[in-house]
Design an enzyme around this catalytic site. Structure first.
Site, PDB file in Angstrom:
ATOM      1  N   ASP A  39       0.809  -1.222   0.000  1.00 22.66           N
ATOM      2  CA  ASP A  39       0.000   0.000   0.000  1.00 22.66           C
ATOM      3  C   ASP A  39       0.846   1.278   0.000  1.00 22.66           C
ATOM      4  O   ASP A  39       0.609   2.189   0.792  1.00 22.66           O
ATOM      5  CB  ASP A  39      -0.929   0.037   1.224  1.00 22.66           C
ATOM      6  N   GLU A 209     -11.095  -0.990  -3.262  1.00 22.30           N
ATOM      7  CA  GLU A 209     -10.372  -0.260  -2.216  1.00 22.30           C
ATOM      8  C   GLU A 209      -9.239   0.546  -2.845  1.00 22.30           C
ATOM      9  O   GLU A 209      -9.115   0.639  -4.061  1.00 22.30           O
ATOM     10  CB  GLU A 209      -9.806  -1.253  -1.186  1.00 22.30           C
TER      11      GLU A 209
END
Length: 327
Positions: A39, A209
């Site tokens: 991420d 997401e």
């Protein structure tokens, strides 16, 4: 004499092979640094590249963030534990997907914590602050900024976006829903939109997401991750609109696995080199040798656009990107 010549030849050959190996090694810049990290949010502060990733581990061990800095995209310095849950009393586990912005000479780090599954649990999206990009960071609010499910969006995967007029927005959401909200100038809360709503849903088709947004030629490029993060089908798709609140119509995938290189390529960010048209995408992926969900590493590729402004499909590589110093 022949033995000496042979011996010297062997030494010379060994050196050549070693040098060739070193050259080959320098050509492979992916992953950009060692360790299991996911991420990644990449950003530039004062002619220095920074990457803020999730420490990829079981949730109970995800209790801190490391950061990495570089002057040239190839040599990286690790800044360990820039934020620890010891500095955030309400955060117990699963701190991930950091997003950072410089604001009034302070650095604000937005993060998710505790992976809450309902409005009855403690956790959500928090904010930490520091006077330097490497921290140390401390809790800014003493509580989460967002601690409830609005429009069905789990309060995770936060991204802070600054518009052309200086207005900052929080764009976030898991569970296949994405919200946008206008941040107050001091980041202590939100300003309602004209219709008095606080959290507007901007979920595009197939969104899962990992939202990210940037502006190019006065167009808003909205990007996100699709598929399951634990599987090989994780990928990045995007849309383009005239406003940060859309509407966003999905255009297609631009980053996905290559079974010859790595799988699970997703949850990314984008940086633009100042005074140039060079764009880089920073993302995580899972090596072919790994099967564990948390075995993810941070990589980088150059991102290109066609004559109509659409993002060209990105080929994931082991070579990564070449050295790039900001002038």
């Amino acid at each position: 004499m022949k033995n000496i010549v042979c011996f010297l030849t062997v030494i010379l050959c060994s050196k050549v092979i070693a040098q060739s190996a070193d050259l080959n090694k320098t050509k492979n810049n992916n992953p950009i640094f060692k360790g299991w990290y996911a991420d990644p949010e990449a950003i530039i502060f004062d002619k220095t590249y920074w990457v803020y990733p999730t420490f990829s581990a079981p949730y109970e061990k995800q209790v801190f963030f490391d950061a990495f800095s570089s002057k040239d995209l190839t040599n990286w310095t690790k800044h360990p534990r820039i934020l620890d849950t010891a500095a955030v009393k309400w955060a117990k586990k699963a701190i991930w997907a950091p997003s950072i912005i410089k604001h009034k000479n302070k650095y604000f780090l937005f993060f998710g914590a505790n992976d809450i599954q309902s409005d009855n649990e403690a956790g959500g999206i928090g904010v930490a602050v520091a006077s330097k990009p490497e921290g140390p960071y401390k809790d800014y609010l003493g509580k989460p900024l967002v601690d409830k499910f609005y429009n069905g969006a789990q309060p995770i995967d936060q991204f802070v976006f600054r518009d052309k007029d200086g207005q900052c927005y929080l764009i976030y959401g898991g569970w296949q829903h994405c919200n946008i909200a206008k941040l107050k100038p001091d980041f202590t809360g939100f300003i309602p939109f004209e219709d008095k709503s606080v959290f507007k849903e901007i979920t595009p088709e197939n969104y899962v997401e990992g939202p990210f947004m940037f502006i190019k030629n006065n167009k808003y490029y909205f990007m996100w991750s699709e598929g399951g993060w634990t599987g090989p089908d994780y990928c990045v798709a995007y849309a383009i609109a005239d406003s940060p609140i859309g509407p966003f119509k999905r255009i297609g995938k631009i980053l996905e696995q290559d079974p010859k290189i790595a799988v699970g390529a997703g949850h990314h960010s984008v940086i633009k080199i100042p005074n140039s048209e060079k764009y880089y995408i920073v993302y995580h992926r899972r090596p072919l040798t790994e099967t564990h969900a948390n075995s993810r590493e941070t990589c980088m590729e150059e991102m290109h656009f066609d004559e109509n402004g659409f993002i060209k499909p990105i080929t994931i590589t082991n070579e990564g990107v070449k050295a790039q110093v900001i002038k």
